[in-house]
Design an enzyme around this catalytic site. Structure first.
Site, mmCIF file in Angstrom:
data_model
loop_
_atom_site.group_PDB
_atom_site.id
_atom_site.type_symbol
_atom_site.label_atom_id
_atom_site.label_comp_id
_atom_site.label_asym_id
_atom_site.label_seq_id
_atom_site.Cartn_x
_atom_site.Cartn_y
_atom_site.Cartn_z
ATOM 1 N N ASP A 96 -7.419 0.737 -5.649
ATOM 2 C CA ASP A 96 -6.826 0.812 -7.214
ATOM 3 C C ASP A 96 -6.978 -0.769 -7.493
ATOM 4 O O ASP A 96 -7.204 -1.561 -6.664
ATOM 5 C CB ASP A 96 -5.369 1.597 -7.247
ATOM 6 C CG ASP A 96 -4.384 0.974 -6.754
ATOM 7 O OD1 ASP A 96 -4.446 -0.058 -5.780
ATOM 8 O OD2 ASP A 96 -3.218 1.462 -6.785
ATOM 9 N N SER A 129 0.612 -0.578 -1.455
ATOM 10 C CA SER A 129 1.194 -0.044 -0.060
ATOM 11 C C SER A 129 0.373 0.918 0.972
ATOM 12 O O SER A 129 0.355 0.653 2.188
ATOM 13 C CB SER A 129 2.421 1.103 -0.303
ATOM 14 O OG SER A 129 2.088 2.375 -0.683
ATOM 15 N N GLU A 181 -2.721 6.151 -1.405
ATOM 16 C CA GLU A 181 -4.233 6.161 -1.128
ATOM 17 C C GLU A 181 -4.501 7.100 0.002
ATOM 18 O O GLU A 181 -5.379 7.822 -0.108
ATOM 19 C CB GLU A 181 -4.480 4.697 -1.011
ATOM 20 C CG GLU A 181 -4.602 3.561 -2.223
ATOM 21 C CD GLU A 181 -3.159 3.445 -2.644
ATOM 22 O OE1 GLU A 181 -2.273 3.485 -1.800
ATOM 23 O OE2 GLU A 181 -3.113 3.070 -3.839
ATOM 24 N N HIS A 238 -5.976 8.565 18.924
ATOM 25 C CA HIS A 238 -5.277 9.891 18.777
ATOM 26 C C HIS A 238 -5.418 10.827 18.060
ATOM 27 O O HIS A 238 -5.364 12.080 18.286
ATOM 28 C CB HIS A 238 -3.695 9.584 19.005
ATOM 29 C CG HIS A 238 -3.519 8.779 20.392
ATOM 30 N ND1 HIS A 238 -1.961 8.833 20.761
ATOM 31 C CD2 HIS A 238 -3.945 8.399 21.217
ATOM 32 C CE1 HIS A 238 -1.659 7.998 21.869
ATOM 33 N NE2 HIS A 238 -2.933 7.806 22.235
ATOM 34 N N ASN A 239 -5.923 10.310 16.800
ATOM 35 C CA ASN A 239 -5.708 11.189 15.546
ATOM 36 C C ASN A 239 -7.187 11.644 14.993
ATOM 37 O O ASN A 239 -7.495 12.287 14.234
ATOM 38 C CB ASN A 239 -4.883 10.675 14.394
ATOM 39 C CG ASN A 239 -3.581 10.205 15.022
ATOM 40 O OD1 ASN A 239 -3.166 8.835 14.824
ATOM 41 N ND2 ASN A 239 -2.821 11.250 15.405
ATOM 42 N N ARG A 278 -0.829 -5.159 -0.422
ATOM 43 C CA ARG A 278 0.511 -6.234 -0.593
ATOM 44 C C ARG A 278 1.240 -6.368 0.551
ATOM 45 O O ARG A 278 2.257 -7.386 0.423
ATOM 46 C CB ARG A 278 1.405 -5.445 -1.802
ATOM 47 C CG ARG A 278 0.485 -5.424 -3.125
ATOM 48 C CD ARG A 278 1.386 -4.707 -4.022
ATOM 49 N NE ARG A 278 0.972 -4.604 -5.316
ATOM 50 C CZ ARG A 278 1.114 -3.850 -6.464
ATOM 51 N NH1 ARG A 278 1.949 -2.876 -6.268
ATOM 52 N NH2 ARG A 278 0.282 -4.224 -7.591
ATOM 53 N N ARG A 280 -5.235 16.948 24.780
ATOM 54 C CA ARG A 280 -4.175 17.077 24.050
ATOM 55 C C ARG A 280 -4.141 16.743 22.462
ATOM 56 O O ARG A 280 -3.423 17.376 21.804
ATOM 57 C CB ARG A 280 -2.835 16.258 24.718
ATOM 58 C CG ARG A 280 -2.967 14.747 24.615
ATOM 59 C CD ARG A 280 -1.816 14.154 25.558
ATOM 60 N NE ARG A 280 -1.738 12.733 25.490
ATOM 61 C CZ ARG A 280 -2.278 11.807 25.871
ATOM 62 N NH1 ARG A 280 -3.618 12.158 26.513
ATOM 63 N NH2 ARG A 280 -2.415 10.582 25.572
HETATM 64 O O1 LIG Z 1 0.264 1.455 -3.214
HETATM 65 C C1 LIG Z 1 -0.017 2.163 -4.371
HETATM 66 C C2 LIG Z 1 0.385 3.577 -4.256
HETATM 67 O O2 LIG Z 1 0.872 3.995 -3.020
HETATM 68 C C3 LIG Z 1 -0.390 1.510 -5.640
HETATM 69 O O3 LIG Z 1 -1.401 0.747 -5.287
HETATM 70 C C4 LIG Z 1 1.014 1.124 -6.226
HETATM 71 O O4 LIG Z 1 1.753 2.290 -6.445
HETATM 72 C C5 LIG Z 1 0.544 0.525 -7.675
HETATM 73 O O5 LIG Z 1 1.732 -0.075 -8.349
HETATM 74 P P1 LIG Z 1 1.638 -0.683 -9.640
HETATM 75 O O6 LIG Z 1 1.034 0.304 -10.554
HETATM 76 O O7 LIG Z 1 3.095 -0.946 -9.902
HETATM 77 O O8 LIG Z 1 0.734 -1.865 -9.755
#
Ligand SMILES: O=C(CO)[C@H](O)[C@H](O)COP(=O)(O)O
Length: 150
Positions: A8, A68, A72, A99-100, A110, A134
């Site tokens: 995004d 974060s 996503e 593992h996954n 960020r 496992r």
């Molecule tokens: O990490 C995110 C979702 O988990 C988005 O990138 C984040 O929430 C975007 O925030 P904003 O619209 O305030 O820039």
């Protein structure tokens, strides 16, 4: 490695950095967008598109990028058969593969410098699934639940 990227606005700079970085490293990278920066855009369509591309291309891997990485990763995990893991250092990136058997990494732009994020993603792409019984057993339990919702 064939790699699909989605993001995004918060992940836009890192997505473009990874595009060049990974192509420079010899990966075959497809950018599922967005192609233009839009401060009001929403991550689900781009991250779902990247995860669907991975689902449809056996052996490929994906990276979904936001502020974060949490939302996503959640978006990618809505695609049946996809295991997306939030990666936030080299160890979690390696474990997501070992593992996954995660096919998609979620990362928060960020939370890292561009260079640090690239190192984390390099580790994710370079690490093989262990195939340990496992771990496969646990993945199978998730797959069963996904199929039956019970
Ligand atoms: O990490 C995110 C979702 O988990 C988005 O990138 C984040 O929430 C975007 O925030 P904003 O619209 O305030 O820039």
């Amino acid at each position: 490695m064939r790699v699909y990227l989605g993001c995004d606005h918060a992940g836009f700079e890192l997505k473009n950095y990874l595009l060049e970085h990974l192509r420079g490293g010899g990966h075959d990278v497809t950018d599922l967008g967005p192609q233009e920066y839009d401060a009001e855009d929403d991550y689900p369509p781009f991250c779902i598109a990247a995860a669907e591309a991975v689902r449809d291309d056996e052996g490929s891997l994906g990276v979904v990028i936001g502020g974060s990485g949490n939302g996503e990763q959640m978006a990618a995990n809505k695609v049946a058969g996809i295991r997306a893991a939030l990666v936030y250092n080299r160890e979690t990136a390696a474990l997501a593969r070992e593992h996954n058997n995660a096919q998609v990494a979620g990362i928060g732009a960020r939370m890292h410098s561009l260079e640090e994020a690239a190192e984390i993603i390099d580790t994710f792409l370079a690490t093989a699934w262990s195939g340990a019984e496992r771990h496969q057993r646990r993945i199978d339990l998730l797959t069963d639940y996904e199929a039956k919702h019970a």
